[in-house]
Design a protein around this motif. Sequence first.
Motif, mmCIF file in Angstrom:
data_model
loop_
_atom_site.group_PDB
_atom_site.id
_atom_site.type_symbol
_atom_site.label_atom_id
_atom_site.label_comp_id
_atom_site.label_asym_id
_atom_site.label_seq_id
_atom_site.Cartn_x
_atom_site.Cartn_y
_atom_site.Cartn_z
ATOM 1 N N GLY A 277 -0.389 -4.563 3.731
ATOM 2 C CA GLY A 277 0.475 -3.518 3.207
ATOM 3 C C GLY A 277 0.222 -3.280 1.732
ATOM 4 O O GLY A 277 -0.611 -3.936 1.104
ATOM 5 N N GLY A 278 0.966 -2.337 1.149
ATOM 6 C CA GLY A 278 0.764 -1.965 -0.247
ATOM 7 C C GLY A 278 -0.182 -0.777 -0.341
ATOM 8 O O GLY A 278 -0.910 -0.461 0.614
ATOM 9 N N GLY A 279 -0.182 -0.121 -1.490
ATOM 10 C CA GLY A 279 -0.952 1.100 -1.663
ATOM 11 C C GLY A 279 -2.429 0.986 -1.353
ATOM 12 O O GLY A 279 -3.033 1.895 -0.778
ATOM 13 N N VAL A 280 -3.055 -0.148 -1.709
ATOM 14 C CA VAL A 280 -4.494 -0.313 -1.487
ATOM 15 C C VAL A 280 -4.803 -0.476 0.004
ATOM 16 O O VAL A 280 -5.944 -0.310 0.434
ATOM 17 N N ALA A 281 -3.784 -0.759 0.813
ATOM 18 C CA ALA A 281 -3.983 -0.877 2.264
ATOM 19 C C ALA A 281 -4.367 0.467 2.870
ATOM 20 O O ALA A 281 -4.784 0.540 4.029
ATOM 21 N N ALA A 282 -4.212 1.545 2.104
ATOM 22 C CA ALA A 282 -4.649 2.867 2.575
ATOM 23 C C ALA A 282 -6.171 3.013 2.452
ATOM 24 O O ALA A 282 -6.750 3.954 2.993
ATOM 25 N N ARG A 305 0.306 3.127 8.977
ATOM 26 C CA ARG A 305 -0.446 4.324 8.588
ATOM 27 C C ARG A 305 -0.373 4.471 7.062
ATOM 28 O O ARG A 305 0.572 4.013 6.429
ATOM 29 N N PRO A 306 -1.373 5.118 6.465
ATOM 30 C CA PRO A 306 -1.469 5.168 4.997
ATOM 31 C C PRO A 306 -0.196 5.594 4.278
ATOM 32 O O PRO A 306 0.147 5.025 3.237
ATOM 33 N N LYS A 307 0.545 6.566 4.809
ATOM 34 C CA LYS A 307 1.743 7.037 4.110
ATOM 35 C C LYS A 307 2.801 5.950 3.987
ATOM 36 O O LYS A 307 3.608 5.946 3.057
ATOM 37 N N LEU A 308 2.816 5.004 4.946
ATOM 38 C CA LEU A 308 3.792 3.914 4.887
ATOM 39 C C LEU A 308 3.288 2.733 4.057
ATOM 40 O O LEU A 308 4.044 1.797 3.799
ATOM 41 N N CYS A 309 2.017 2.772 3.667
ATOM 42 C CA CYS A 309 1.464 1.692 2.830
ATOM 43 C C CYS A 309 1.847 1.881 1.361
ATOM 44 O O CYS A 309 2.132 0.910 0.660
ATOM 45 N N THR A 310 1.831 3.127 0.907
ATOM 46 C CA THR A 310 2.214 3.386 -0.481
ATOM 47 C C THR A 310 3.741 3.247 -0.610
ATOM 48 O O THR A 310 4.455 3.177 0.392
ATOM 49 N N ASP A 311 4.250 3.198 -1.832
ATOM 50 C CA ASP A 311 5.689 3.013 -2.037
ATOM 51 C C ASP A 311 6.479 4.138 -1.383
ATOM 52 O O ASP A 311 6.146 5.320 -1.547
#
Length: 368
Positions: A277-282, A305-311
């Motif tokens: 998780g976290g932003g870089v997980a995108a 999914r990427p949108k849920l990885c970022t804050d």
Amino acid sequence: MADSRDQPLVLGIETSCDETGVGIVRGTTLLADAIASSVDEHARFGGVVPEVASRAHLEAMVPTIERALKEAGVTAKDLDGIAVTAGPGLAGALLVGVSAAKAYAYALGKPLYGVNHLASHICVDQLEHGALPEPTMALLVSGGHSSLLLSTDITSDVRPLGATIDDAAGEAFDKIARVLDLGFPGGPVIDRYAKEGDPKAIAFPRGLTGPRDAAYDFSFSGLKTSVARWIEAKRAAGEDVPVRDVAASFQEAVVDVLTRKAVRACKDEGVDHLMIGGGVAANTRLRALAQERCEAAGIRLRVPRPKLCTDNGAMVAALGAEMVARNRSASDWDLSADSSLPVTEPHVPGHAHGHDHVHEVSKENLYS
């Protein structure tokens, strides 16, 4: 099967950095994920400016909450609780969210839950892949954090195994993007350029991977310096910098270390699930290499999914709903923002011998 309406309906507020996120979940079902970003306002500074972020949160808070309620098709009175990121993060930004959450919780006569930003990044995966296995190994990578965490209960037991000792992975992406004149934020643009480059073109160092180094800690400062010096040497010699190859080789060095250490931690701890998780997980290369290495090791990979990885506010609401479902104590009205809230505290409970703060509020709803 229980009626979904019996599951807790929780609104979550996230303001730890430059995203004003408001999410609404019912149990593990996402109903709304509204975000107002101030990233464009920070771009000209090359990084997040705390004062700018705080002011942006103030302006965006009420409209974003109203947008989330409308998107979810519920009213504020329907909510079973309000969750908010209490830390870690930028102190001023956190205070805006905590203050707003207190105001709504008080006006609605609902319980208030101050939750941990990092634990929320783990819990958000429930919205996509169902209940978290216990235990869960989590690799969290963002602009402020690179951490390996082991959780046996996301509401009460999160243990740090390793963390970054200098620059987090996201910081390194931002700094290298700046050196390459690619703009801010650096993560998405480097990912894009790297797809057209050769990840083996330049042998950049892998930090803290020696036999005597800490097994689960991360260091990206040396890598950042090495890449910057390589670029400077090319420019000093009057040569063109192969931007795509630099981006690909740098990115490969980062994700190689992240995935190698995460898989090792799973093996050492006997855990057969890895959540990232976290932003870089995108990052597309991180996801691909993690999948490859997890399959080889017999580990099941879970990445939202990427949108849920970022804050976002959805992750805060997800953890808040879990707090309600497991009957965790609500936070007190004196809840404060804690910019260095340790991950070992997934939430900030009320005083052990205190009373339920909701009962202090008139049952006549103050919110109209």
